[in-house]
Design a protein around this motif. Structure first.
Motif, PDB file in Angstrom:
ATOM      1  N   THR A   1       0.832  -1.208   0.000  1.00 14.29           N
ATOM      2  CA  THR A   1       0.000   0.000   0.000  1.00 14.29           C
ATOM      3  C   THR A   1       0.864   1.254   0.000  1.00 14.29           C
ATOM      4  OG1 THR A   1      -1.736  -1.176   1.227  1.00 14.29           O
ATOM      5  CG2 THR A   1      -1.841   1.228   1.226  1.00 14.29           C
ATOM      6  N   TRP A   2       1.956   1.234   0.768  1.00 19.12           N
ATOM      7  CA  TRP A   2       2.832   2.398   0.865  1.00 19.12           C
ATOM      8  C   TRP A   2       3.557   2.701  -0.451  1.00 19.12           C
ATOM      9  CZ3 TRP A   2       8.147   3.229   0.425  1.00 19.12           C
ATOM     10  CH2 TRP A   2       8.618   4.452   0.917  1.00 19.12           C
ATOM     11  N   ALA A   3       3.828   1.665  -1.234  1.00 23.48           N
ATOM     12  CA  ALA A   3       4.730   1.801  -2.387  1.00 23.48           C
ATOM     13  C   ALA A   3       4.197   2.714  -3.485  1.00 23.48           C
ATOM     14  CB  ALA A   3       5.019   0.419  -2.977  1.00 23.48           C
ATOM     15  N   GLY A   4       2.897   2.952  -3.546  1.00 23.20           N
ATOM     16  CA  GLY A   4       2.326   3.677  -4.673  1.00 23.20           C
ATOM     17  C   GLY A   4       2.868   5.084  -4.870  1.00 23.20           C
ATOM     18  N   TYR A   5       2.799   5.906  -3.840  1.00 18.63           N
ATOM     19  CA  TYR A   5       3.207   7.308  -4.019  1.00 18.63           C
ATOM     20  C   TYR A   5       4.705   7.481  -4.266  1.00 18.63           C
ATOM     21  CZ  TYR A   5      -1.395   9.230  -3.285  1.00 18.63           C
ATOM     22  OH  TYR A   5      -2.722   9.553  -3.451  1.00 18.63           O
ATOM     23  N   PRO A   6       5.588   6.735  -3.601  1.00 17.25           N
ATOM     24  CA  PRO A   6       7.018   6.888  -3.917  1.00 17.25           C
ATOM     25  C   PRO A   6       7.415   6.317  -5.284  1.00 17.25           C
ATOM     26  CG  PRO A   6       6.718   6.035  -1.684  1.00 17.25           C
ATOM     27  CD  PRO A   6       5.390   5.936  -2.378  1.00 17.25           C
ATOM     28  N   ALA A   7       6.654   5.361  -5.819  1.00 15.30           N
ATOM     29  CA  ALA A   7       7.080   4.646  -7.030  1.00 15.30           C
ATOM     30  C   ALA A   7       7.407   5.570  -8.197  1.00 15.30           C
ATOM     31  CB  ALA A   7       6.034   3.605  -7.426  1.00 15.30           C
TER      32      ALA A   7
END
Length: 246
Positions: A103-109
């Protein structure tokens, strides 16, 4: 049969050549200045941003899916919408580290992929990066769950593959540099959108429900990741631009 084997062998040899890193094209610094001007225009002008932001959304959602797979979850669905939003579906435990990380990975990707793209263009690795990107996009096609998603993904995959196979070294480096810069800047604009329009279904809200850390804490973690990626991308861009100015 022999002709088929010969053709396959020749194709593989051409592919192998196109997978090799190359020298950084002369004049890339000038392209860097042009790229920065175009990126600023696209991000700041609403009509252009509304159309181009789908690229940021694609990387955002694939970030969810890829990290989910790395954490042992199953990536089962990818949906893009006409308003340029989207969602990725990973199947696994409803709580736990895997769910949190995916869930966390989306914005930094987008910022991380963008910074890596800038570094690759600056180091002469634009062509191999394009090949890897086309392969990832091609594999992801089996996970699309709407006609619009399929249209966007097929178009992006085809353009990436064509640029890898037929593009000149200058064109590859310039577009990889430009796309990378756009993803980094676009990641910040996506983060600004989630700040200005809180939603219980947004990634930071979901993370707050899954953990003890409140929504603002997760948003801060996104900002830290984006700042690190921006710093990583800024070095080559400033060096290229400085070389032209000097």
């Amino acid at each position: 049969m022999g002709d088929v084997v010969t053709a396959a062998s020749e194709w593989w040899e051409q592919a192998r050549i196109r997978l090799q890193p190359d020298a950084v094209p002369a004049g890339l610094g000038t392209w860097a200045l042009v790229v920065l001007a175009i990126v600023v225009a696209v991000v700041l002008l609403p009509p252009l941003w509304r159309q181009a932001r789908v690229l940021v959304t694609v990387v955002h959602e694939l970030g969810h899916g890829l990290v989910g797979v790395l954490c042992g979850r199953r990536f089962t669905g990818l949906v893009l919408r006409g308003d340029m939003s989207g969602h990725a579906v990973t199947v696994g435990p409803v709580r736990g580290a895997g769910r949190v990380l995916s869930t966390w990975a989306g914005y930094p990707a987008p910022a991380v992929v963008g910074a890596a793209s800038v570094q690759a263009a600056d180091a002469g690795w634009a062509a191999p990066l394009l090949a890897v990107t086309a392969l990832v996009l091609l594999v992801s096609l089996v996970r699309v769950r709407s006609w619009y998603t399929a249209l966007v993904m097929v178009a992006v995959t085809a353009i990436t593959g064509a640029l890898w196979w037929w593009g000149s070294g200058h064109l590859q480096a310039a577009l990889v540099l430009g796309t990378g810069t756009f993803l980094v800047v676009g990641a910040w604009r996506h983060l600004g959108a989630v700040l200005s329009r809180p939603s219980p279904s947004s990634d930071p809200s979901v993370l707050a429900q899954l953990t003890w850390l409140p929504r603002w804490g997760w948003i801060f973690s996104f900002a830290v990741a984006l700042a690190g990626a921006t710093w990583w991308a800024a070095g080559p861009l400033l060096e290229l631009a400085g070389g032209v100015a000097g």
